[in-house]
Design an enzyme around this catalytic site. Structure first.
Site, PDB file in Angstrom:
ATOM      1  N   LEU A  29       2.973   3.971  17.407  1.00  0.00           N
ATOM      2  CA  LEU A  29       2.899   3.724  19.085  1.00  0.00           C
ATOM      3  C   LEU A  29       1.962   4.624  19.563  1.00  0.00           C
ATOM      4  O   LEU A  29       1.526   4.482  20.883  1.00  0.00           O
ATOM      5  CB  LEU A  29       4.301   3.828  19.592  1.00  0.00           C
ATOM      6  N   ARG A  30       1.412   5.426  18.927  1.00  0.00           N
ATOM      7  CA  ARG A  30       0.413   6.367  19.460  1.00  0.00           C
ATOM      8  C   ARG A  30      -0.736   5.579  19.888  1.00  0.00           C
ATOM      9  O   ARG A  30      -1.299   5.949  21.267  1.00  0.00           O
ATOM     10  CB  ARG A  30      -0.063   7.174  18.172  1.00  0.00           C
TER      11      ARG A  30
END
Length: 324
Positions: A257-258
């Site tokens: 999800l970065r």
């Protein structure tokens, strides 16, 4: 004297990424891939010199003693051959044990606090130095330990790396720490190359006169950054835009999800630079290649580059939205 940021010809993507990182350092820095001699370090130095002075106590770390006034934004160049002590700092054990004084010689990470840490050919950096950078980038703090003695100090900086992928792959763990990535190439437009020569030549011969020519443009850029910094926290991101960001990351197969977080923060910073109070789809579109191209897995069935895959995915999503 640094070359004026506003006078750099072309390399619009790199300049945009640097401006976004200057507005919101939490984005995580910029990785620049491309040819040598294309103005990578010049652009970073120029941006650091352009930014207003910062309080002395927030810039760099000396020995823990208080400092007053303001100082220029730190710009620190980390050379490939730097030793671990030069990077993280060194403790004088003899002085510490003999006189009972915790003597600490700050390293490059300490000097970069509150500014920029630039690493040319970061893909050739030794593994143990890469590990140190990963730890500090994650915590924002540098810890030096020797024979039971330890020193901690803040080490928050905008990490800028450059390198040529043909000369060696960058470790995925370090690459993932860079919020944005850009690709720069030697200009192929004749008129642009001639203009670069003219500006570089004049800067070398008459640096002060050349800087004065660009002073108004520099002030305008500085005001734009300052206004964006003040406004970025209040820029809203509608649910529809968040959904677009997440859908895009899912379609291109970005790991974790970065990428989505970076995409959201970058779009917000870009909206602030544009003077907008709300992030729009166009902001996501403009920053998507910067935030995602270095996070995609290599697809053996797709010979197109990461940028082309992202652009194609954006186009497909736009068509689906129109058809819905």
């Amino acid at each position: 004297m640094s070359f004026p940021f506003s006078a750099i010809v072309g390399q619009d993507e790199m300049k945009l990424a640097l401006l976004i990182a200057a507005v919101d350092p939490r984005i995580g820095g910029v990785m620049v891939f491309g040819d040598r001699g294309t103005g990578k370090s010049t652009a970073v130095r120029a941006l650091a010199a352009l930014l207003p002075p910062v309080p002395a106590e927030q810039a760099g770390y000396q020995d823990g003693s208080p400092r007053k006034g303001t100082v220029p934004v730190p710009f620190v160049d980390l050379p490939l051959g730097a030793t671990e002590d030069r990077v993280v700092g060194a403790l004088d054990l003899e002085r510490a044990l003999g006189a009972g004084i915790k003597a600490f010689e700050p390293g490059l990470l300490a000097r970069a606090n509150g500014g920029f840490l630039y690493i040319d050919e970061v893909n050739l950096l030794e593994d143990h130095i890469v590990d140190l950078l990963l730890d500090v980038a994650a915590s924002g703090e540098n810890v030096v330990e020797r024979e039971g003695l330890s020193v901690r100090h803040p080490a928050r900086f905008v990490l800028i790396g450059s390198g040529n992928p043909e000369e060696g792959e960058l470790r995925p763990q370090l690459l993932d720490r860079f919020g944005l990535s850009v690709e720069v190439r030697t200009p192929q437009d004749l008129a642009q190359r001639v203009e670069i020569l003219k500006r570089c030549d004049r800067f070398e011969r008459e640096p002060e006169a050349f800087a004065e020519t660009w002073r108004r443009a520099e002030r305008k850029t500085l005001k734009r950054i300052a206004a964006a910094r003040a406004a970025v926290a209040g820029v809203t991101v509608p649910d529809a835009v968040l959904m677009l960001a997440s859908r895009l990351c899912m379609v291109v197969g970005a790991d974790g999800l970065r990428g989505e977080l970076t995409l959201m923060r970058s779009a917000r910073a870009l909206a602030a630079l544009d003077g907008a109070g709300e992030v729009a789809a166009q902001h996501i579109t403009r920053v998507a290649p910067l935030a995602l191209r270095h996070r995609l897995r290599r697809n053996v069935l797709d010979e197109t580059g990461s940028t082309a895959r992202i652009e194609r995915a954006l186009l497909d999503l736009a068509k689906k939205d129109l058809a819905a």
